[in-house]
Scaffold this motif. Structure first.
Motif, PDB file in Angstrom:
ATOM      1  N   ALA A  59      99.183 -39.534  53.518  1.00 25.29           N
ATOM      2  CA  ALA A  59      98.233 -38.836  52.649  1.00 25.29           C
ATOM      3  C   ALA A  59      98.674 -37.406  52.346  1.00 25.29           C
ATOM      4  O   ALA A  59      98.354 -36.872  51.283  1.00 25.29           O
ATOM      5  N   HIS A  60      99.433 -36.805  53.249  1.00 26.29           N
ATOM      6  CA  HIS A  60      99.891 -35.429  53.035  1.00 26.29           C
ATOM      7  C   HIS A  60     101.009 -35.319  52.003  1.00 26.29           C
ATOM      8  O   HIS A  60     101.284 -34.225  51.509  1.00 26.29           O
ATOM      9  N   VAL A  61     101.668 -36.429  51.686  1.00 22.14           N
ATOM     10  CA  VAL A  61     102.755 -36.376  50.699  1.00 22.14           C
ATOM     11  C   VAL A  61     102.421 -37.100  49.403  1.00 22.14           C
ATOM     12  O   VAL A  61     103.120 -36.935  48.400  1.00 22.14           O
ATOM     13  N   ALA A  62     101.377 -37.904  49.397  1.00 19.73           N
ATOM     14  CA  ALA A  62     101.015 -38.682  48.205  1.00 19.73           C
ATOM     15  C   ALA A  62     100.460 -37.762  47.113  1.00 19.73           C
ATOM     16  O   ALA A  62      99.690 -36.847  47.390  1.00 19.73           O
ATOM     17  N   HIS A  63     100.894 -38.025  45.881  1.00 19.36           N
ATOM     18  CA  HIS A  63     100.360 -37.308  44.723  1.00 19.36           C
ATOM     19  C   HIS A  63     100.712 -38.107  43.469  1.00 19.36           C
ATOM     20  O   HIS A  63     101.523 -39.040  43.518  1.00 19.36           O
ATOM     21  N   GLU A  64     100.115 -37.753  42.357  1.00 19.06           N
ATOM     22  CA  GLU A  64     100.243 -38.550  41.129  1.00 19.06           C
ATOM     23  C   GLU A  64     101.656 -38.638  40.579  1.00 19.06           C
ATOM     24  O   GLU A  64     101.998 -39.596  39.907  1.00 19.06           O
ATOM     25  N   SER A  65     102.499 -37.664  40.846  1.00 15.83           N
ATOM     26  CA  SER A  65     103.868 -37.679  40.327  1.00 15.83           C
ATOM     27  C   SER A  65     104.843 -38.380  41.264  1.00 15.83           C
ATOM     28  O   SER A  65     106.017 -38.513  40.930  1.00 15.83           O
ATOM     29  N   ALA A  66     104.360 -38.797  42.425  1.00 14.53           N
ATOM     30  CA  ALA A  66     105.236 -39.446  43.410  1.00 14.53           C
ATOM     31  C   ALA A  66     105.403 -40.920  43.052  1.00 14.53           C
ATOM     32  O   ALA A  66     104.506 -41.731  43.255  1.00 14.53           O
ATOM     33  N   GLY A  67     106.564 -41.254  42.535  1.00  7.96           N
ATOM     34  CA  GLY A  67     106.866 -42.653  42.234  1.00  7.96           C
ATOM     35  C   GLY A  67     107.397 -43.390  43.440  1.00  7.96           C
ATOM     36  O   GLY A  67     107.468 -44.619  43.449  1.00  7.96           O
ATOM     37  N   GLY A  68     107.793 -42.631  44.480  1.00  8.32           N
ATOM     38  CA  GLY A  68     108.291 -43.242  45.704  1.00  8.32           C
ATOM     39  C   GLY A  68     107.808 -42.476  46.915  1.00  8.32           C
ATOM     40  O   GLY A  68     107.816 -41.247  46.921  1.00  8.32           O
ATOM     41  N   ILE A  69     107.359 -43.219  47.912  1.00 11.29           N
ATOM     42  CA  ILE A  69     107.001 -42.638  49.205  1.00 11.29           C
ATOM     43  C   ILE A  69     107.736 -43.446  50.257  1.00 11.29           C
ATOM     44  O   ILE A  69     107.597 -44.670  50.322  1.00 11.29           O
ATOM     45  N   ASP A  70     108.530 -42.764  51.054  1.00 10.16           N
ATOM     46  CA  ASP A  70     109.271 -43.412  52.130  1.00 10.16           C
ATOM     47  C   ASP A  70     108.680 -42.965  53.456  1.00 10.16           C
ATOM     48  O   ASP A  70     108.316 -41.797  53.615  1.00 10.16           O
ATOM     49  N   VAL A  71     108.582 -43.906  54.400  1.00  6.40           N
ATOM     50  CA  VAL A  71     107.988 -43.626  55.702  1.00  6.40           C
ATOM     51  C   VAL A  71     108.901 -44.147  56.796  1.00  6.40           C
ATOM     52  O   VAL A  71     109.430 -45.255  56.699  1.00  6.40           O
TER      53      VAL A  71
END
Length: 126
Positions: free
Chosen positions: A17-29
């Motif tokens: 949740a701390h890195v998610a935003h509308e311009s983020a097309g990719g989230i890696d964990v």
């Protein structure tokens, strides 16, 4: 950017949740989990210790540098201290970017730098 060091269970969704935003097309964990063996020997638990002010300051420096080196990237990390059992999550790293390649690279750099530079010590019990 967000960093945390705690002695209670980690919630990967909270870190994401701390890195998610509308311009983020990719989230890696990345999740670092306590495994039951190391170097062929059984492990039943790991104790993590840290001098919290120093560890948090170094985690902050790492996160700031990654974000400043890669415009548009956001990173977050939470590391656990205390006694952890097999299967417990010890560290959660997340990175977001417009494209997946940048997110993958930032997340990998984040965990590699955390492991290399942050003064967190572990003691394995077998």
């Amino acid at each position: 950017m967000w960093v945390d060091l705690r002695d209670s269970p980690l919630d990967p969704a909270a870190v994401i949740a701390h890195v998610a935003h509308e311009s983020a097309g990719g989230i890696d964990v990345f999740l670092g989990v306590v495994r039951d063996r190391n170097d062929g020997l059984p492990v039943v638990k790991i104790e993590y210790q840290a001098y919290a002010p120093m560890a948090l300051a170094e985690m902050q420096r790492i996160a700031e540098r990654i974000e400043s080196d890669s415009p548009g990237v956001r990173v977050a990390v939470a590391h656990r201290v205390g006694s952890l059992s097999v299967g417990d999550v010890a560290v959660v790293c997340a990175a977001s970017a417009e494209h997946r390649g940048e997110a993958f690279a930032a997340c990998r750099k984040l965990i590699d730098e955390i492991k290399h530079r942050v003064p967190i010590w572990k003691r394995e019990h077998g």
